[in-house]
Design an enzyme around this catalytic site. Structure first.
Site, PDB file in Angstrom:
ATOM      1  CB  CYS A 268      -0.797   0.011   1.200  1.00 25.96           C
ATOM      2  SG  CYS A 268      -1.861  -1.626   1.406  1.00 25.96           S
ATOM      3  CG  HIS A 421      -2.363   3.584   5.648  1.00 28.20           C
ATOM      4  ND1 HIS A 421      -2.024   3.495   4.311  1.00 28.20           N
ATOM      5  CD2 HIS A 421      -2.715   2.420   6.252  1.00 28.20           C
ATOM      6  CE1 HIS A 421      -2.576   2.280   3.741  1.00 28.20           C
ATOM      7  NE2 HIS A 421      -2.843   1.571   4.953  1.00 28.20           N
ATOM      8  CG  HIS A 459      -6.538   0.776   0.905  1.00 27.23           C
ATOM      9  ND1 HIS A 459      -5.282   0.918   0.019  1.00 27.23           N
ATOM     10  CD2 HIS A 459      -5.895   0.271   1.905  1.00 27.23           C
ATOM     11  CE1 HIS A 459      -4.363   0.658   0.716  1.00 27.23           C
ATOM     12  NE2 HIS A 459      -4.398   0.179   1.776  1.00 27.23           N
TER      13      HIS A 459
END
Length: 621
Positions: A268, A421, A459
């Site tokens: 990620c 995040h 995401h």
């Protein structure tokens, strides 16, 4: 001592669930209610154009709601897969009944090469056969199920990147790459040919890729499913499925670049990994222009199934339990730092363009900010590949300390914020908030503003931190920090003694620096410091004299005029996607190779071959 070149951001572009990134339109969608009527109209027009809706001089309340409802996180739409009828193969074990075998007919060529031992085959007319299946057997029957996860961050409803250029056989992630990189290129306001004329070919770089590779039918998805579906593998599925193909497509069809290329994959945190390569290239002088970006199109039922098996995604059942409702709230599936139950997958493609400060001043480029540093650290020994670790403490501490050294302690203490995040998992809300709270206390921050754009766009894996970057650049331009509007309330187990988690958009007009934080599976941690453009201008005034800066400002006006022309065009649906298949190809016989240089046809500047070595103490020449 030679001066270190400053990597400045001179353009950005891309597409995600909030819309188009150039012109800050995707950012504006996140803070839509805080915009004045003029900006709201521009944002609605941009989105309506993307969705294929008719543009009007004004939007009624119903029209506005229709446009906005086509964006951000929402129920998965059927262009991805049918959530109510998810394709499945059900194994069916059969037994004969009282010695009565099962019989059926089919064409002979449909018989398997290796017949099951309990099949008895007899020929019929017209190349057909009768099959008698005795005893026990197994059949696989097409079936459907209801998808347990039905939320995703999707491109605006009605927008299809495949329609913007000849995209036959291209996986969706590559279609998005071409469109997003073109958006960044056009938004720069500088002719690409003028940059190529000013630079040798080897002083340009493209760093781009994806985490999951290309998994739809035109990529690895079709490659791996073809046999089970009774189809054939195409010659394109394997090469176009590679996870580095976004960079290859940008080089080959958008820029025609012969410079450095590649991608570093860090789960990620992948965008920040690629950003660090670009930053270091600029700082060292190896490259002067770097395209950095990522594209991910993971909205396939198989990817949902994989992350679902890890209990990582927000299921409809989990959302219903959180709200005590019999209906899942798909619009609020992602709830960073709130009571949540998993993250929400999303598709996105984002690119920024970096230049060294000298070239940006020379060309009259718009400066949206500067990336002073990117720090990356692993977690060390782990008990689980998805478990958090200490690496993020290192990246954040270094990034904040380096920014304090560059801008001053007060810039970090009083005029910074964090784009977290914020994956919207129960584990992340605790571990990341603990890290952020400790960092804030360590640097004397009493109420550090925290934002997390996954609340809006989900995401997107590789481009996730690029989505954060676009929000940072939008906040620099307009002042509003997107709040955690989908979270409702901050969870009780979130650390917040020294943090400010706004549940609505808040105005932060005087920020000097923003930090982008990313935590990836496997212990991939990265933090980047992004400096406000006003602060960048203040820094550059120390390096360049007043006359140089005045000349730059004059050139900048021309750049803005060119960018305004593109904005007017793309807002009406003309994206001017740059796709040059087989154009401007260079014959190898036309290369002019000398002992000290290499001249490329079409490039004014020659590539100089090394005449010395940095290993002076080891040189044998």
């Amino acid at each position: 001592m030679s001066k270190l070149r400053l990597p400045v951001i001179v353009s950005m572009g891309g597409i995600n669930a909030a819309g188009r990134s150039s012109g800050h339109h995707a950012y504006r969608r996140m803070v839509f209610d805080k915009l004045d009527s003029s900006m709201q109209y521009d944002t609605l027009s941009s989105l309506a154009s993307m969705c294929g809706l008719e543009l009007t001089e004004s939007f009624s309340v119903e029209q506005q709601q229709d446009v906005l409802s086509r964006t951000l996180i929402r129920q998965v739409e059927q262009n991805h897969f049918d959530v109510e009828n998810l394709s499945w193969m059900t194994p069916l074990d059969t037994h004969d009944r009282a010695g009565k075998a099962m019989e059926f007919e089919c064409r002979r060529k449909q018989l398997p090469r290796d017949l099951p031992p309990n099949w008895v085959v007899q020929d019929l007319a017209d190349d057909r056969v009768s099959v008698r299946m005795e005893g026990q057997g197994r059949l696989f029957v097409p079936n459907t199920r209801i998808a347990p996860v039905q939320s995703a961050g999707q491109l605006p409803t009605g927008f299809d990147p495949a329609n913007l250029y000849p995209s036959r056989f291209h996986p969706r992630g590559l279609q998005m790459s071409v469109v997003a990189a073109s958006d960044a290129l056009n938004n720069m306001g500088l002719a690409w040919e003028s940059l190529c004329a000013a630079l040798p070919a080897d002083q340009i770089a493209v760093y781009s890729g994806s985490v999951m590779a290309q998994l739809d039918d035109n990529g690895y998805g079709g490659l791996l499913q073809s046999r089970m579906k009774g189809g054939r593998v195409s010659s394109k599925q394997l090469p176009l499925g590679l996870n580095t193909m976004p960079a290859d497509f940008v080089n080959a069809y958008v820029l025609g670049s012969l410079g450095a290329t590649g991608s570093v994959t860090g789960a990620c945190a992948t965008f920040l990994y690629n950003l660090r390569m670009g930053v270091e290239d600029i700082q060292s002088g190896r490259r002067r222009v770097v395209f950095v970006g990522n594209a991910e199109a993971p909205l396939t039922s198989e990817v949902f199934e994989g992350y679902g098996a890890m209990s990582a995604l927000a299921t409809d059942e989990g959302l219903r339990k959180l709200d005590g409702s019999d209906k899942a709230d798909h619009r609020r599936a992602s709830r960073p730092f709130g009571e949540n139950c998993g993250f929400t997958l999303a598709e996105s493609a984002q690119y920024i363009v970096l230049m060294d400060d000298e070239l940006a001043i020379e060309m009259g480029a718009e400066i949206y900010g500067a990336v002073s540093d990117v720090f990356i650290n692993a977690d060390g020994y782990k008990k689980s590949i998805s478990a958090p670790g200490p690496g993020n403490y290192i990246t954040l501490a270094k990034s904040m300390a380096a920014s304090a050294a560059l801008l001053g302690e007060s810039s970090v203490r009083d005029r910074s914020y964090i784009q977290a995040h914020g994956s919207s998992t129960p584990q992340n809300r605790v571990t990341e908030s603990r890290i952020l709270d400790k960092m804030a206390r360590n640097f004397g921050i009493n109420s550090w503003p925290v934002s997390a754009v996954k609340a809006y766009v989900g995401h997107s894996l590789a481009p996730a931190s690029a989505d954060q970057m676009m929000a940072v650049l939008g906040q620099f331009a307009h002042g509003w920090l997107p709040g955690l509007k989908t979270s409702g309330a901050i969870a009780d187990d979130v650390y917040q003694d020294n943090l400010n988690f706004p549940l609505d958009d808040i105005e932060l007009p005087d920020r000097d620096v923003a930090f982008i934080n990313s935590k990836g599976f496997g212990g991939n941690n990265a933090t980047a410091a992004v400096v406000h453009p006003a602060k960048v201008e203040e820094m550059l005034s120390k390096r360049y004299d007043k006359e140089t800066m005045n000349t730059y400002q004059a050139k900048l006006e021309q750049t803005r005029e060119q960018r305004a022309q593109y904005e007017a065009s793309v807002s009406k649906g003309d994206w001017q996607v740059r796709y040059r298949f087989g154009e401007g190809m260079i014959e190898e016989s036309d290369l002019d190779l000398q002992r000290d240089s290499l001249r490329i046809p079409g490039w004014d500047k020659v590539i100089e071959l090394p005449s010395s070595t940095p290993y002076d103490d080891l040189s044998l020449s």
